[in-house]
Enzyme design. Structure first.
Site, PDB file in Angstrom:
ATOM      1  N   PHE A  26       0.844  -1.196   0.000  1.00  0.00           N
ATOM      2  CA  PHE A  26       0.000   0.000   0.000  1.00  0.00           C
ATOM      3  C   PHE A  26       0.882   1.249   0.000  1.00  0.00           C
ATOM      4  CE2 PHE A  26      -2.418   3.227   2.428  1.00  0.00           C
ATOM      5  CZ  PHE A  26      -3.559   3.311   1.644  1.00  0.00           C
ATOM      6  N   VAL A  87      -4.514  -2.458   9.933  1.00  0.00           N
ATOM      7  CA  VAL A  87      -5.828  -3.079   9.722  1.00  0.00           C
ATOM      8  C   VAL A  87      -5.938  -3.355   8.226  1.00  0.00           C
ATOM      9  CG1 VAL A  87      -8.338  -2.805   9.898  1.00  0.00           C
ATOM     10  CG2 VAL A  87      -6.860  -1.881  11.697  1.00  0.00           C
ATOM     11  N   GLN A  94     -14.001   0.819  10.774  1.00  0.00           N
ATOM     12  CA  GLN A  94     -14.987   0.204  11.663  1.00  0.00           C
ATOM     13  C   GLN A  94     -14.559   0.333  13.111  1.00  0.00           C
ATOM     14  OE1 GLN A  94     -15.958  -3.918  10.513  1.00  0.00           O
ATOM     15  NE2 GLN A  94     -14.699  -3.559   8.724  1.00  0.00           N
ATOM     16  N   GLY A  95     -13.472   1.062  13.337  1.00  0.00           N
ATOM     17  CA  GLY A  95     -13.014   1.233  14.714  1.00  0.00           C
ATOM     18  C   GLY A  95     -12.059   0.155  15.207  1.00  0.00           C
ATOM     19  N   TYR A 131      -5.339  10.944  17.301  1.00  0.00           N
ATOM     20  CA  TYR A 131      -4.458  11.014  18.476  1.00  0.00           C
ATOM     21  C   TYR A 131      -4.738  12.266  19.306  1.00  0.00           C
ATOM     22  CZ  TYR A 131      -1.956   7.322  16.001  1.00  0.00           C
ATOM     23  OH  TYR A 131      -1.631   6.159  15.354  1.00  0.00           O
ATOM     24  N   GLU A 141       9.774  18.365  16.212  1.00  0.00           N
ATOM     25  CA  GLU A 141      11.118  18.959  16.187  1.00  0.00           C
ATOM     26  C   GLU A 141      12.227  17.946  15.899  1.00  0.00           C
ATOM     27  OE1 GLU A 141      12.393  22.727  18.773  1.00  0.00           O
ATOM     28  OE2 GLU A 141      11.867  20.962  19.945  1.00  0.00           O
TER      29      GLU A 141
END
Lengths: 158, 158
Positions: A26, A87, A94-95, A131, A141
Site C-alpha cells: 500500500f 488493519v 470500523q473502529g 491522536y 522537532e
C-alpha cells in the site's frame, strides 16, 4: 462486527507478516520488507523476546495487529513504544484500529510503563486527529536518523 | 586524553544519572527527570533488562555515556536504538562523543542488528553534520507522539 482483540501467538506470525506486507505494498515499498516468519519467531518468541503484539480477529481470520516493545527514556524510564497498527484494507473504518490502540494503551499501564510513544507521518491528518482526541503530545522537532547494516560494516572496516 | 570506553555496570548508575541530570539542566528541563538510580537498576539489571549503556572514562571519573536498547521494525527486524549520547560539559569537543557513537555502532553489529537508529533535533546543525559524515539517512517526515501514565489512567477509567 464480532471483533476480538487478543495477544498474538507464534502461530499468528505468518498472517502477521502478510498484513505487514500488505501495508508495505500500500505504501509502495514491498521490497523494503526483508523480515521473515522465522526471524519474527526468533525475535518475538526466543530466549529474549524483543517485541509483543495484539491481533484483531473476526469469525474467519486475523484482520489487524498492533506491534509494540519497550523503550527506555533516560528521563522517564520504561515506555511502551507502539511500532505499528495495521488493519487490512477491506476492514478499515470500523473502529478496529481504535480497539487495538486502546488494548495497547492498557498493556502499557499493566506493564508499569511511565507512558507510551509512537510516530505518525506529518501529512496523515486523520491519524493526527485521532491522536489529538487522546490529548497526546505531538512533537515535530525531531529528525529520524538511521544507518543500515551494510553501511555500518563498511564503517567498521575502515 | 586517556579516554576508555567500556560497558556500563550497575555501580556506574549513580554517575550515569548525574550526567542525565546535567543534560536536563542544560536543556532547562531538570524537573522532567523523574528517573531514579533504583529504577535504573531494576530496568537495566533486573530479570529482563530493557537497556544497556557504554561509559567513557578518564583517569578520574566517567565523563560520558551512550544508552541504547533494541527496537523492532516490522519491515527490517531488530535494530539498535541509540537513546542518548551525553558528554559532560567540560569534556566536550575532544571526540568523546564520536568514540561512544562508534562503540555503540560496533555493538549493533555484534548484536546482529539489521541497522541502528536515533533522533536529532532539527536545529542541531553540528550533530546533523556529524551524522552526515556517516551517510546516515535523515527523515524529518515523522512526528513524535506520546501519552503520559496519568493521561492513560484517566482514559482507562472512562
Amino acid at each position: 462486527m464480532g471483533i476480538q482483540i487478543r495477544e498474538g501467538k507464534k502461530s499468528d506470525l505468518p498472517r502477521a507478516l502478510e498484513l505487514i506486507r500488505e501495508l508495505a505494498e500500500f505504501e509502495k515499498a514491498p521490497h523494503e520488507v526483508t523480515n521473515t516468519v522465522q526471524q519474527m519467531e526468533e525475535d518475538g518468541f526466543g530466549a529474549s523476546p524483543i517485541y509483543g503484539f495484539f491481533v484483531a480477529e473476526n469469525e474467519k481470520e486475523i484482520v489487524g495487529l498492533s506491534l509494540f516493545y519497550w523503550r527506555y527514556s533516560t528521563w522517564k524510564g520504561k515506555r511502551l513504544y507502539l511500532e505499528d497498527i495495521i488493519v487490512t484494507e477491506k476492514e478499515r473504518n470500523q473502529g478496529i484500529g481504535k480497539l487495538l490502540f486502546d488494548r495497547t494503551l492498557l498493556h502499557a499501564l499493566e506493564s508499569n510503563c511511565t507512558g507510551m510513544m509512537w510516530q505518525v507521518l506529518e501529512w496523515n491528518k486523520p491519524a493526527i486527529n485521532f491522536y489529538k482526541k487522546y490529548q497526546a503530545k505531538l512533537d515535530s522537532e525531531w529528525v529520524n536518523c538511521s544507518l543500515e547494516k551494510k553501511q555500518m560494516e563498511e564503517r567498521v572496516k575502515k
